[in-house]
Design a protein around this motif. Sequence first.
Motif, PDB file in Angstrom:
ATOM      1  N   LEU A 168       0.629  -1.303   0.080  1.00  0.00           N
ATOM      2  CA  LEU A 168      -0.037   0.009   0.046  1.00  0.00           C
ATOM      3  C   LEU A 168       0.800   1.324  -0.189  1.00  0.00           C
ATOM      4  CD1 LEU A 168      -2.674  -1.227   2.704  1.00  0.00           C
ATOM      5  CD2 LEU A 168      -3.136  -0.560   0.101  1.00  0.00           C
ATOM      6  N   LEU A 169       1.803   1.311   0.672  1.00  0.00           N
ATOM      7  CA  LEU A 169       2.831   2.465   0.900  1.00  0.00           C
ATOM      8  C   LEU A 169       3.505   2.517  -0.774  1.00  0.00           C
ATOM      9  CD1 LEU A 169       4.194   1.932   4.243  1.00  0.00           C
ATOM     10  CD2 LEU A 169       2.627   3.727   3.735  1.00  0.00           C
ATOM     11  N   ALA A 170       3.781   1.583  -1.323  1.00  0.00           N
ATOM     12  CA  ALA A 170       4.660   1.667  -2.438  1.00  0.00           C
ATOM     13  C   ALA A 170       3.686   2.094  -3.397  1.00  0.00           C
ATOM     14  CB  ALA A 170       5.195   0.324  -3.020  1.00  0.00           C
ATOM     15  N   TYR A 171       2.277   1.590  -3.553  1.00  0.00           N
ATOM     16  CA  TYR A 171       1.387   2.206  -4.393  1.00  0.00           C
ATOM     17  C   TYR A 171       0.925   3.669  -4.076  1.00  0.00           C
ATOM     18  CZ  TYR A 171      -3.218   1.608  -7.024  1.00  0.00           C
ATOM     19  OH  TYR A 171      -4.135   1.622  -8.012  1.00  0.00           O
ATOM     20  N   ALA A 172       0.859   3.884  -3.044  1.00  0.00           N
ATOM     21  CA  ALA A 172       0.681   5.540  -2.651  1.00  0.00           C
ATOM     22  C   ALA A 172       1.802   6.344  -3.134  1.00  0.00           C
ATOM     23  CB  ALA A 172       0.299   5.736  -1.262  1.00  0.00           C
ATOM     24  N   ALA A 173       2.942   5.834  -2.955  1.00  0.00           N
ATOM     25  CA  ALA A 173       4.040   6.727  -3.315  1.00  0.00           C
ATOM     26  C   ALA A 173       4.222   6.764  -4.893  1.00  0.00           C
ATOM     27  CB  ALA A 173       5.447   6.137  -2.614  1.00  0.00           C
ATOM     28  N   GLY A 174       3.670   5.841  -5.466  1.00  0.00           N
ATOM     29  CA  GLY A 174       3.841   5.850  -6.923  1.00  0.00           C
ATOM     30  C   GLY A 174       2.751   6.597  -7.532  1.00  0.00           C
ATOM     31  N   ILE A 175       1.514   6.660  -7.174  1.00  0.00           N
ATOM     32  CA  ILE A 175       0.598   7.481  -7.940  1.00  0.00           C
ATOM     33  C   ILE A 175       0.685   8.940  -7.446  1.00  0.00           C
ATOM     34  CG2 ILE A 175      -1.168   6.744  -6.250  1.00  0.00           C
ATOM     35  CD1 ILE A 175      -1.476   7.503  -9.981  1.00  0.00           C
ATOM     36  N   GLY A 176       1.114   8.923  -5.988  1.00  0.00           N
ATOM     37  CA  GLY A 176       1.441  10.448  -5.768  1.00  0.00           C
ATOM     38  C   GLY A 176       2.429  11.131  -6.375  1.00  0.00           C
ATOM     39  N   SER A 177       3.513  10.469  -6.814  1.00  0.00           N
ATOM     40  CA  SER A 177       4.564  11.141  -7.536  1.00  0.00           C
ATOM     41  C   SER A 177       4.323  11.274  -8.919  1.00  0.00           C
ATOM     42  CB  SER A 177       5.886  10.031  -7.695  1.00  0.00           C
ATOM     43  OG  SER A 177       5.453   8.984  -8.439  1.00  0.00           O
ATOM     44  N   VAL A 178       3.373  10.554  -9.468  1.00  0.00           N
ATOM     45  CA  VAL A 178       2.876  10.896 -10.990  1.00  0.00           C
ATOM     46  C   VAL A 178       1.926  12.293 -10.881  1.00  0.00           C
ATOM     47  CG1 VAL A 178       1.216   9.991 -12.679  1.00  0.00           C
ATOM     48  CG2 VAL A 178       2.917   8.379 -11.545  1.00  0.00           C
ATOM     49  N   ALA A 179       1.144  12.317  -9.898  1.00  0.00           N
ATOM     50  CA  ALA A 179       0.253  13.284  -9.610  1.00  0.00           C
ATOM     51  C   ALA A 179       1.099  14.711  -9.511  1.00  0.00           C
ATOM     52  CB  ALA A 179      -0.700  13.235  -8.532  1.00  0.00           C
ATOM     53  N   VAL A 180       2.309  14.520  -8.677  1.00  0.00           N
ATOM     54  CA  VAL A 180       2.878  15.926  -8.423  1.00  0.00           C
ATOM     55  C   VAL A 180       3.780  16.342  -9.607  1.00  0.00           C
ATOM     56  CG1 VAL A 180       5.049  16.637  -7.219  1.00  0.00           C
ATOM     57  CG2 VAL A 180       3.227  15.147  -6.005  1.00  0.00           C
ATOM     58  N   ALA A 206      -3.913   8.433  -3.930  1.00  0.00           N
ATOM     59  CA  ALA A 206      -2.595   8.484  -2.726  1.00  0.00           C
ATOM     60  C   ALA A 206      -3.132   8.506  -1.452  1.00  0.00           C
ATOM     61  CB  ALA A 206      -1.559   9.666  -3.336  1.00  0.00           C
ATOM     62  N   LEU A 207      -3.883   9.477  -1.156  1.00  0.00           N
ATOM     63  CA  LEU A 207      -4.241   9.965   0.237  1.00  0.00           C
ATOM     64  C   LEU A 207      -5.152   8.634   0.817  1.00  0.00           C
ATOM     65  CD1 LEU A 207      -5.381  13.412  -0.167  1.00  0.00           C
ATOM     66  CD2 LEU A 207      -3.246  12.454   0.999  1.00  0.00           C
ATOM     67  N   VAL A 208      -6.018   8.227  -0.091  1.00  0.00           N
ATOM     68  CA  VAL A 208      -6.809   6.892   0.450  1.00  0.00           C
ATOM     69  C   VAL A 208      -5.878   5.865   0.627  1.00  0.00           C
ATOM     70  CG1 VAL A 208      -8.619   5.409  -0.216  1.00  0.00           C
ATOM     71  CG2 VAL A 208      -8.970   7.844  -0.845  1.00  0.00           C
ATOM     72  N   LEU A 209      -5.035   5.590  -0.183  1.00  0.00           N
ATOM     73  CA  LEU A 209      -4.032   4.247   0.112  1.00  0.00           C
ATOM     74  C   LEU A 209      -3.337   4.526   1.470  1.00  0.00           C
ATOM     75  CD1 LEU A 209      -2.730   3.867  -3.524  1.00  0.00           C
ATOM     76  CD2 LEU A 209      -4.163   2.269  -2.312  1.00  0.00           C
ATOM     77  N   LEU A 210      -2.870   5.632   1.848  1.00  0.00           N
ATOM     78  CA  LEU A 210      -2.377   5.894   3.299  1.00  0.00           C
ATOM     79  C   LEU A 210      -3.498   5.430   4.205  1.00  0.00           C
ATOM     80  CD1 LEU A 210      -0.396   9.225   2.728  1.00  0.00           C
ATOM     81  CD2 LEU A 210       0.248   6.772   2.583  1.00  0.00           C
ATOM     82  N   GLY A 211      -4.753   5.894   4.177  1.00  0.00           N
ATOM     83  CA  GLY A 211      -5.630   5.393   4.926  1.00  0.00           C
ATOM     84  C   GLY A 211      -5.643   3.810   5.057  1.00  0.00           C
ATOM     85  N   ALA A 212      -5.613   3.110   3.805  1.00  0.00           N
ATOM     86  CA  ALA A 212      -5.827   1.800   3.971  1.00  0.00           C
ATOM     87  C   ALA A 212      -4.637   1.109   4.720  1.00  0.00           C
ATOM     88  CB  ALA A 212      -5.583   1.279   2.381  1.00  0.00           C
ATOM     89  N   ALA A 213      -3.552   1.798   4.503  1.00  0.00           N
ATOM     90  CA  ALA A 213      -2.001   1.279   5.252  1.00  0.00           C
ATOM     91  C   ALA A 213      -2.496   1.248   6.727  1.00  0.00           C
ATOM     92  CB  ALA A 213      -0.934   1.894   5.012  1.00  0.00           C
ATOM     93  N   PHE A 214      -3.428   2.129   7.236  1.00  0.00           N
ATOM     94  CA  PHE A 214      -3.597   2.260   8.650  1.00  0.00           C
ATOM     95  C   PHE A 214      -4.585   1.139   8.989  1.00  0.00           C
ATOM     96  CE2 PHE A 214      -6.396   3.871  11.984  1.00  0.00           C
ATOM     97  CZ  PHE A 214      -5.499   3.867  12.875  1.00  0.00           C
TER      98      PHE A 214
END
Length: 449
Positions: free
Chosen positions: A329-341, A428-436
């Motif tokens: 989940l953290l890898a996925y969040a980092a991946g899509i977050g970097s694309v958006a940025v 990306a934000l939702v995936l961080l919630g999923a990690a929790f």
Amino acid sequence: MEKSWAALFALCFGFFMILLDSTIVQVAVPSLMTGLPATLNEVFWVNSVYLLTFAVPLLLTGRLGDRFGPRRLYLAGLVIFTAASLWCGLAQDAPDLIAARAVQGLGAAALTPQSMAFISYLFPTNRGAAMGAWGSVAGLATIAGPVLGGLITETLGWEWIFIVNVPVGIIAIALVLWLVPNWQPRHSHRFDVPGIVLSSLGLFAVVFGIQNGELYDRATIAAVLATGGVLIAIFLWWQHKNPNEPLLPLRLFKNRTFSFGSLTGVLIGFAMAAMFIPLMIYLQSVLGMTPLETGLFMGPMSVVSAILAPFAGRLSDRIEGKYIIIAGLLAYAAGIGSVAVIAQPGLNSWALVPGLLLCGVGIGTIFSPLSSTTISGLAPSLIGAGAGIYNMSRQVGNVLGSAAAGLLMQIASTELLEAARITMLLPALVLLGAAFTAARMRKELVAAH
């Protein structure tokens, strides 16, 4: 054991096809808007209605599999899905295509819970490898959709992303008849008609309200959303009070891992649905890629996911699955977050590759451990209902994610790039919630028979 793997192959063949259709439409969005023609909102409904009619009946179809046999339900789902695919390909306008996609979703709903139930039967011990294969198919299908959709749309036209399902569906039916045993669980169920009606209407109202937020005045949308919320609340109350056999057995949620695993599934489904359409629009409408180029560009992400999924499944037999899930989940969040940025007009598309590969790593290490960990500890008599709820959780997330992405894209539709960037940050934000929520899971002892 060889017969068990052959049966799993047959089941995964059909399962791949129906999951592929969750994402294959997304790469064809610009083509649908010009070819049908369809508005942006109608195109989102082409996607959302499939996810909606896929998600809502899953609680029921898991029970139907227990009552009438998983093989029968699986075959019925394949037949419905295949026939509806032909209807989709022959559709002449947006309402016709939306109706056909709704029927497709019903076929997918009949099929999906049966595959997980069969894994429990075919692999009574050491299910990690089998779940790894199943998870590999789920992950590959979800992100292979844009690849195959781009290739087919560019070379044959958008109609063929549906028509191609017809021969594939016929092959899938033949494989199931040949390789899958006619297993009949010994569980008799009553059917909760009020629960079916309340859950269906409630979820539809919520999705309609979210996705059409820009088309109606605020008072109307607020009333629709409030109605949906009230119906879902009444549904949950009825599930608690139902003296017979509720559609949603709330006692399942006494299992902490099942509860948090299902919630994690909702968030993952939301993120995946919210990610793909804005990404496809950015690659095609901002960077100028063709559908074929877009599909090929997404290819490495699919390959990485497919390679990692079986290893993640086997690893979950050795260590606690939640740690693999959290890392993914953290890898996925980092991946899509970097694309958006970094998304900008004129960006060299190769700059997006590291982020997309991270997405592939994340997806490849999520599905199989999450599936096997979530249903660990459920009694055999509850596996059908549990599989239905777990699969429904991810599909409900897909529905809500698609609706939320549609709303965000329409709010900023005059600034396409900014709309796509904002919408890609959401998953990306939702995936961080999923990690929790995944961190709240714990290893369960296998329940007694």
